[in-house]
Design a protein around this motif. Structure first.
Motif, PDB file in Angstrom:
ATOM      1  N   ILE A  34       1.208  -0.923  -0.127  1.00 13.15           N
ATOM      2  CA  ILE A  34      -0.027  -0.450  -0.053  1.00 13.15           C
ATOM      3  C   ILE A  34       0.848   1.265  -0.033  1.00 13.15           C
ATOM      4  O   ILE A  34       2.121   1.242   0.036  1.00 13.15           O
ATOM      5  CB  ILE A  34      -1.186   0.208   0.822  1.00 13.15           C
ATOM      6  CG1 ILE A  34      -1.527   1.183   1.107  1.00 13.15           C
ATOM      7  CG2 ILE A  34      -0.079  -0.114   2.288  1.00 13.15           C
ATOM      8  CD1 ILE A  34      -2.957   1.420   2.048  1.00 13.15           C
ATOM      9  N   THR A  35       0.909   2.231  -0.673  1.00 20.55           N
ATOM     10  CA  THR A  35       0.960   3.524  -0.622  1.00 20.55           C
ATOM     11  C   THR A  35       1.225   4.329  -0.250  1.00 20.55           C
ATOM     12  O   THR A  35      -0.454   4.905  -0.583  1.00 20.55           O
ATOM     13  CB  THR A  35       1.278   3.898  -2.619  1.00 20.55           C
ATOM     14  OG1 THR A  35       2.372   2.175  -2.806  1.00 20.55           O
ATOM     15  CG2 THR A  35       2.409   5.100  -2.460  1.00 20.55           C
ATOM     16  N   ALA A  36       1.567   5.540   0.256  1.00 20.06           N
ATOM     17  CA  ALA A  36       1.483   6.689   1.445  1.00 20.06           C
ATOM     18  C   ALA A  36       1.795   8.126   0.112  1.00 20.06           C
ATOM     19  O   ALA A  36       3.263   7.867   0.036  1.00 20.06           O
ATOM     20  CB  ALA A  36       1.636   7.028   2.489  1.00 20.06           C
ATOM     21  N   TRP A  37       1.596   8.699  -0.394  1.00 21.15           N
ATOM     22  CA  TRP A  37       1.600   9.882  -1.496  1.00 21.15           C
ATOM     23  C   TRP A  37       1.219  10.541  -0.760  1.00 21.15           C
ATOM     24  O   TRP A  37       0.847  11.252  -0.869  1.00 21.15           O
ATOM     25  CB  TRP A  37       0.400   9.875  -2.616  1.00 21.15           C
ATOM     26  CG  TRP A  37       1.090  10.198  -4.164  1.00 21.15           C
ATOM     27  CD1 TRP A  37       2.587  10.529  -4.847  1.00 21.15           C
ATOM     28  CD2 TRP A  37       0.842  11.508  -4.388  1.00 21.15           C
ATOM     29  NE1 TRP A  37       2.910  11.633  -5.305  1.00 21.15           N
ATOM     30  CE2 TRP A  37       1.919  12.251  -4.770  1.00 21.15           C
ATOM     31  CE3 TRP A  37      -0.204  12.582  -3.666  1.00 21.15           C
ATOM     32  CZ2 TRP A  37       1.517  13.427  -5.412  1.00 21.15           C
ATOM     33  CZ3 TRP A  37      -0.202  13.804  -4.398  1.00 21.15           C
ATOM     34  CH2 TRP A  37       0.228  13.990  -5.446  1.00 21.15           C
ATOM     35  N   ILE A  38       2.609  11.450  -0.198  1.00 17.25           N
ATOM     36  CA  ILE A  38       2.981  12.759   0.463  1.00 17.25           C
ATOM     37  C   ILE A  38       3.371  13.751  -0.426  1.00 17.25           C
ATOM     38  O   ILE A  38       4.481  14.095  -0.730  1.00 17.25           O
ATOM     39  CB  ILE A  38       3.588  12.536   1.787  1.00 17.25           C
ATOM     40  CG1 ILE A  38       2.784  11.584   1.613  1.00 17.25           C
ATOM     41  CG2 ILE A  38       2.973  14.201   2.643  1.00 17.25           C
ATOM     42  CD1 ILE A  38       4.365  10.730   3.405  1.00 17.25           C
ATOM     43  N   PRO A  39       2.787  15.157  -0.543  1.00 20.09           N
ATOM     44  CA  PRO A  39       3.177  15.699  -1.494  1.00 20.09           C
ATOM     45  C   PRO A  39       3.914  16.625  -0.486  1.00 20.09           C
ATOM     46  O   PRO A  39       3.169  17.251  -0.125  1.00 20.09           O
ATOM     47  CB  PRO A  39       1.613  16.450  -2.265  1.00 20.09           C
ATOM     48  CG  PRO A  39       0.912  16.703  -1.382  1.00 20.09           C
ATOM     49  CD  PRO A  39       0.504  15.026  -0.614  1.00 20.09           C
ATOM     50  N   LEU A  40       5.385  17.500  -1.117  1.00 16.71           N
ATOM     51  CA  LEU A  40       5.603  18.283  -0.905  1.00 16.71           C
ATOM     52  C   LEU A  40       5.301  20.021  -0.550  1.00 16.71           C
ATOM     53  O   LEU A  40       5.722  20.357  -0.363  1.00 16.71           O
ATOM     54  CB  LEU A  40       6.944  18.449  -0.748  1.00 16.71           C
ATOM     55  CG  LEU A  40       7.601  17.065  -0.291  1.00 16.71           C
ATOM     56  CD1 LEU A  40       9.335  16.802   0.212  1.00 16.71           C
ATOM     57  CD2 LEU A  40       7.185  16.144   1.284  1.00 16.71           C
ATOM     58  N   VAL A  41       4.658  20.209  -1.717  1.00 18.11           N
ATOM     59  CA  VAL A  41       4.407  21.263  -2.516  1.00 18.11           C
ATOM     60  C   VAL A  41       2.426  21.095  -2.762  1.00 18.11           C
ATOM     61  O   VAL A  41       1.856  19.905  -3.591  1.00 18.11           O
ATOM     62  CB  VAL A  41       4.340  21.376  -3.486  1.00 18.11           C
ATOM     63  CG1 VAL A  41       6.299  22.230  -3.095  1.00 18.11           C
ATOM     64  CG2 VAL A  41       4.799  20.513  -4.654  1.00 18.11           C
ATOM     65  N   ASP A  42       1.987  22.001  -2.965  1.00 18.29           N
ATOM     66  CA  ASP A  42       0.297  22.072  -3.203  1.00 18.29           C
ATOM     67  C   ASP A  42       0.669  21.340  -4.755  1.00 18.29           C
ATOM     68  O   ASP A  42       1.333  21.914  -5.508  1.00 18.29           O
ATOM     69  CB  ASP A  42      -0.687  23.218  -3.326  1.00 18.29           C
ATOM     70  CG  ASP A  42      -0.168  23.596  -1.736  1.00 18.29           C
ATOM     71  OD1 ASP A  42       0.135  23.362  -0.643  1.00 18.29           O
ATOM     72  OD2 ASP A  42      -1.081  25.286  -1.488  1.00 18.29           O
ATOM     73  N   VAL A  43      -0.148  20.009  -4.995  1.00 17.62           N
ATOM     74  CA  VAL A  43      -0.451  19.572  -6.567  1.00 17.62           C
ATOM     75  C   VAL A  43      -2.131  20.316  -7.224  1.00 17.62           C
ATOM     76  O   VAL A  43      -3.133  20.256  -6.034  1.00 17.62           O
ATOM     77  CB  VAL A  43       0.112  18.777  -6.645  1.00 17.62           C
ATOM     78  CG1 VAL A  43       1.638  18.412  -6.438  1.00 17.62           C
ATOM     79  CG2 VAL A  43      -1.088  17.279  -5.461  1.00 17.62           C
ATOM     80  N   ASN A  44      -2.104  20.850  -8.093  1.00 11.88           N
ATOM     81  CA  ASN A  44      -3.235  20.260  -9.067  1.00 11.88           C
ATOM     82  C   ASN A  44      -3.172  19.822 -10.065  1.00 11.88           C
ATOM     83  O   ASN A  44      -2.599  19.283 -10.520  1.00 11.88           O
ATOM     84  CB  ASN A  44      -3.418  21.772  -8.707  1.00 11.88           C
ATOM     85  CG  ASN A  44      -2.738  22.823  -9.664  1.00 11.88           C
ATOM     86  OD1 ASN A  44      -2.437  21.952 -10.707  1.00 11.88           O
ATOM     87  ND2 ASN A  44      -2.738  24.180  -9.027  1.00 11.88           N
TER      88      ASN A  44
END
Length: 288
Positions: free
Chosen positions: A145-155
């Motif tokens: 299972i993957t936890a995806w963590i953006p370090l910047v705001d993404v759109n």
């Protein structure tokens, strides 16, 4: 401490993903974003290099001997950066992440499989649609299972992650990709898939502090980064706590940590993050 509710667990089971908003303090994530520039320049605070540093082009040119500058033109992936920077280790080896991952998958516990730090610069990207479990033949039972963590705001413009809900319930596991980044053609593996409907895809427009979890069989990818800023993120892969090396199948980097006499996984390289019995690799405490 965040706790999952029944509706969130039900949503994940049905759709194969779950977004949790504001799971981490924004100041902590912003600090990691600033520290990432040192990592991309090959500056490792612990003096230990990550397991893998690669420039994600069609030829997968290694940068480990070339040096890394802040003038990044193609996507970079740095694997197991937690060994190189203890501030990153605090997040990657988070007990909270491990507990949520285990509960969503209904496992007794999880250990870290691999954690990747990604940088997708402007006018690049297009993570080819794929399933994470397709790359797990080197371990048993081979699920993550993957936890995806953006370090910047993404759109949508900044290469946010895209999911194909419920695709984790399809029978087939696609073969590993030849090209991980394929630009505007990131949908190509699904071109002839009878189950695929582009209209069913969703885009996760996440803020700093948010975390998106997805099942290892869920189809996912991302589009191009059409902004003027880098998209920086962490992909944290967790596997069942009882995972072992496959007896015969090897992975070019991670299998270097396999013992010659058995298939057990060394906690120094695949640390136990959380279990129902509250077990956790002891050395992780030094990262507090």
């Amino acid at each position: 401490m965040f706790s999952l509710n029944k509706n969130q667990k039900k949503f994940f089971s049905k759709n194969g993903y779950l977004v949790i908003e504001n799971l981490f303090d924004k100041k902590k994530i912003n600090k990691l974003h600033k520290l990432s520039s040192d990592i991309f320049e090959g500056k490792y605070k612990t003096k230990i290099a990550p397991d893998k540093v690669k420039q994600l082009t069609s030829t997968h040119i290694s940068l480990s001997k070339l040096g890394i500058s802040d003038n990044i033109k193609t996507p970079l992936q740095i694997c197991n950066v937690w060994k190189s920077n203890y501030t990153f280790a605090q997040l990657i080896l988070s007990k909270q992440l491990g507990r949520i991952a285990a509960e969503l998958m209904e496992w007794n516990g999880v250990r870290l499989n691999q954690a990747s730090l990604f940088c997708v610069p402007p006018n690049s990207g297009g993570v080819t649609m794929h399933q994470d479990d397709a790359y797990q033949d080197w371990n048993v039972p081979g699920s993550i299972i993957t936890a995806w963590i953006p370090l910047v705001d993404v759109n949508e413009k900044r290469a946010c992650i895209k999911y194909l809900p419920r695709s984790h319930k399809w029978r087939e596991i696609h073969k590993p990709l030849k090209y991980f980044f394929s630009g505007k053609n990131y949908l190509y593996p699904l071109a002839n898939n009878r189950n695929f409907n582009k209209e069913n895809m969703i885009s996760i427009q996440a803020k700093v502090g948010d975390v998106s979890f997805h099942h290892g069989r869920l189809w996912h990818g991302s589009g191009l980064n059409s902004t003027k800023s880098n998209r920086v993120s962490i992909a944290n892969h967790f596997m069942p706590v009882n995972s072992k090396f496959h007896k015969t199948v090897k992975e070019s980097i991670l299998s270097r940590y396999k013992n010659f006499t058995n298939c057990k996984m060394d906690e120094n390289h695949f640390p136990i993050i959380w279990t129902k019995k509250k077990r956790r690799s002891k050395f992780i405490d030094k990262f507090k």
